[in-house]
Design a protein around this motif. Sequence first.
Motif, PDB file in Angstrom:
ATOM      1  N   ALA A  88      13.953 -17.212   1.140  1.00  0.00           N
ATOM      2  CA  ALA A  88      12.590 -17.708   0.997  1.00  0.00           C
ATOM      3  C   ALA A  88      12.013 -18.225   2.306  1.00  0.00           C
ATOM      4  O   ALA A  88      10.795 -18.143   2.528  1.00  0.00           O
ATOM      5  CB  ALA A  88      12.560 -18.813  -0.063  1.00  0.00           C
ATOM      6  N   LYS A  89      12.855 -18.750   3.207  1.00  0.00           N
ATOM      7  CA  LYS A  89      12.357 -19.337   4.457  1.00  0.00           C
ATOM      8  C   LYS A  89      11.661 -18.315   5.345  1.00  0.00           C
ATOM      9  O   LYS A  89      10.824 -18.667   6.164  1.00  0.00           O
ATOM     10  CB  LYS A  89      13.505 -19.999   5.215  1.00  0.00           C
ATOM     11  N   ILE A  90      12.019 -17.047   5.205  1.00  0.00           N
ATOM     12  CA  ILE A  90      11.362 -15.994   5.999  1.00  0.00           C
ATOM     13  C   ILE A  90      10.559 -15.073   5.078  1.00  0.00           C
ATOM     14  O   ILE A  90      10.325 -13.903   5.388  1.00  0.00           O
ATOM     15  CB  ILE A  90      12.378 -15.184   6.831  1.00  0.00           C
ATOM     16  N   ASP A  91      10.131 -15.624   3.924  1.00  0.00           N
ATOM     17  CA  ASP A  91       9.273 -14.926   2.971  1.00  0.00           C
ATOM     18  C   ASP A  91       9.941 -13.709   2.336  1.00  0.00           C
ATOM     19  O   ASP A  91       9.256 -12.783   1.909  1.00  0.00           O
ATOM     20  CB  ASP A  91       7.964 -14.506   3.650  1.00  0.00           C
ATOM     21  N   LEU A  92      11.264 -13.710   2.267  1.00  0.00           N
ATOM     22  CA  LEU A  92      11.957 -12.665   1.526  1.00  0.00           C
ATOM     23  C   LEU A  92      12.169 -13.168   0.094  1.00  0.00           C
ATOM     24  O   LEU A  92      13.250 -13.581  -0.300  1.00  0.00           O
ATOM     25  CB  LEU A  92      13.309 -12.334   2.177  1.00  0.00           C
ATOM     26  N   THR A  93      11.054 -13.173  -0.679  1.00  0.00           N
ATOM     27  CA  THR A  93      11.108 -13.612  -2.068  1.00  0.00           C
ATOM     28  C   THR A  93      11.386 -12.418  -2.973  1.00  0.00           C
ATOM     29  O   THR A  93      11.357 -11.260  -2.528  1.00  0.00           O
ATOM     30  CB  THR A  93       9.791 -14.266  -2.467  1.00  0.00           C
ATOM     31  N   PHE A  94      11.616 -12.700  -4.263  1.00  0.00           N
ATOM     32  CA  PHE A  94      11.836 -11.610  -5.217  1.00  0.00           C
ATOM     33  C   PHE A  94      10.655 -10.644  -5.211  1.00  0.00           C
ATOM     34  O   PHE A  94      10.821  -9.426  -5.136  1.00  0.00           O
ATOM     35  CB  PHE A  94      12.044 -12.177  -6.628  1.00  0.00           C
ATOM     36  N   ALA A  95       9.439 -11.202  -5.277  1.00  0.00           N
ATOM     37  CA  ALA A  95       8.258 -10.347  -5.360  1.00  0.00           C
ATOM     38  C   ALA A  95       8.056  -9.542  -4.083  1.00  0.00           C
ATOM     39  O   ALA A  95       7.732  -8.344  -4.121  1.00  0.00           O
ATOM     40  CB  ALA A  95       7.027 -11.204  -5.657  1.00  0.00           C
TER      41      ALA A  95
END
Length: 797
Positions: A584-591
């Motif tokens: 999540a810290k580098i915007d690698l989220t599920f979506a």
Amino acid sequence: MDIDFGWPLPPHCVLASTFPATNDSNAACIVTLNDGHRKVGNLIGFDQEASTLEFHPERAAGNLRIGFASLKSIRLTSPIELKKLELPLTVETHEGAVIPVRQKCIIFFKDGERLLSETVGYVPREIGLFLFLVSGGNNVLRWFIPAKAIASYQIGDKLGKMLIDENIVSVDEVEAGLKKQNQLRESKLGTYLQLEHLVTEKQVEMALQKQKSMPNLKLGEALIQENLITGEQLAQALKKQEEDRKLHLGEILIDMGFVTKESIKRVLAQKLGIPFVSLPKFQFDLDLTKIVPIELVRKYSVMPLYRTQSRMVVAMEDPLSSDALKALAFCTKLTIDPVMASETDLADVTSKIYGAQGERQNIAEFVSKLDDGGAMEASQAQAVHEVISESDNIMVRLVNKIILDAFEQGASDIHIEVMKGNEPTQVRFRKDGIMVDYSDIPANYRNALISRLKIMSRLDISEKRRSQDGKMNFEQFGPAKIELRVVTMPTSGGLEDIVMRILTAPKALSLDALGLHPTVLDRLKKLALKPHGLLFVCGPTGSGKTTTLHSLLSFINTRDRKIWTVEDPIEITQKGLRQVQVHAKIDLTFAAILRSFLRADPDVIMVGETRDPETAKTVIEASLTGHLVFSTLHTNSAVESVVRLLDLDLDPFNFADALLGVVGQRLTRKLCTACRQSYIATAEQIQMLAYEYCLETELPAAEIMAQWQKQYGQDGNTLTLYRAVGCEKCDKSGYKGRLGVHELLFNTPAIKKKIHAKANVQEILQTAIGEGMRTLKQDGIDKIFQGLTDWEQVRML
């Protein structure tokens, strides 16, 4: 004169007159193809002019015709005996017979592999190389290697020079090998350079496969062939063994002074082909410590290394001990493959993994010693706390023991709960979903304990105000390959708790091993083979959702499918999957990752969790654009999952079109099969179970009870139930292991109409039950009658 199939003889050689004639029309052999596949069978024909052979594989209906261009080597497995015609080129043996002078040889294959051996002769032809490799005593094995498979070869030069010239080993390694060779009479340099370098499961497996291709020899025969004993000495030893069958032949020969222990081990490795493993560097499967008891390990001086589905590889000082092999096979219900290890290594790793001899103390004994020692240090420091540092040897041992005990006992989590004042720190394990007490640690150890765990997890030991997440690779600190996910949690009074989840890289189970009802299993397999659509698995944290998803993926994981997964964290790995970790810290989220997957040409997508509207809308979009999508939800039931997704403002028509089904599941404690006790159920108990089975449904209780009598009834129409008792195997709890309980909501046309209308949970549930769905509680009650669990566990579903 030619041997079978026109096989040429080496120059100046003839078949020994004592060797029986061979069958020219059918020879046992092993064929190795260029792609590395090996086939065992019989050689039917060998046409050198046409560069082909005819081969009948074992358990095959017909013959195969194989061209030399597809062949890497063929080996005739029946040994022959040769003798030289020219006496100056021979040496004498103890029986007066003559054998050819052996020459070392090395073959370099074009695929990068090497064959390093000894030959008594060779015949080079345009089609390839005929070799006569030393087998045992005066016997040789016949090999043929096609010219197109050979990069280069060398025969007759000094082996050390060949190895150095080809950069296989260094000059220092050869000199060390030669020095050791002088200490071991007739020890082969090539064998020694490979000795004690088996440190991985893959290396051991390769050595075991090589051993199976060697001629079958008994220890006595091998010792005679090596001129270490005479036939008369063997006869004396065998006569003594007849007097006491518990004595091993090797021990008798050593006691009689005929041979040394080192000579026995060398012959076992070189002549019988038993692999020799270097234990200090080996990665053990510590799960085997749960099925191989310490008493058996110490009695026979053995150490389990790893297992496959049907066999276990065990390091032994005496790999020919039939008593040890029988005891291990009986204990584990597995086939035992023995390998060798040194007596010193076995003692060291046994002490490290199982505990020192006579010191296999439980945690209470360990802590009592800590308490005594801590109190002494405390009095000396005139303080009750902070006298122990995280680097003290006693603290290192304590932490290692806690983690190893948790792993060996099958715990999923370790909870370190720090108390105020002088109260001891509590350590508890979660086993089979239940919290159980492990031990209390003296208060003066608490800061050192927390600091030690933080250091091992690479967390900030000075930060006590915020929660921290980390991972621990226990392999760096102890004798087990265990990974732990670590969470620190600040509590009142400036203290901290720690919770560690044991991640032992579980393998994906097959769908058949999940304990699904046959109807649910059949429907789920059909859903998994759909070309597109959306399938959810729902349940609370720790209910086995990820295991079920990976079982589904394993079922469809073939080379013609591209499967992407996005998970947080990645707990199970499978060959063939492309797996991405959320960050999540580098915007690698599920979506975000899921949107990228849609541009990466997937067939199947697995999303670890659908937790927000954006992810939910994206998985529906993916399933509607020709992809099969699996995901999980944190909901209480399959029907509730449908309503929850509609609450995320999804379009009900798109959702209904995309949905294939929803699996709801729980894990419940399983009755210990060693001590469970059967009893005849009373009428009141059956009525109660029927009431619970039909609750919130329109099913008639009388009809359900009649169905149970028909399906589970015994003589006299009685129904049998089981109760928990408790024994040593289940730590007196009555339960051992966990059991999956499932329900499957199948998206039928009737269910689609309910989704279009945004129906509530009860409306959808009644429709699903009317179409044959079994709820979680109903599946659990069926498992009660099967003797797998009891009502105390199912009532909590």
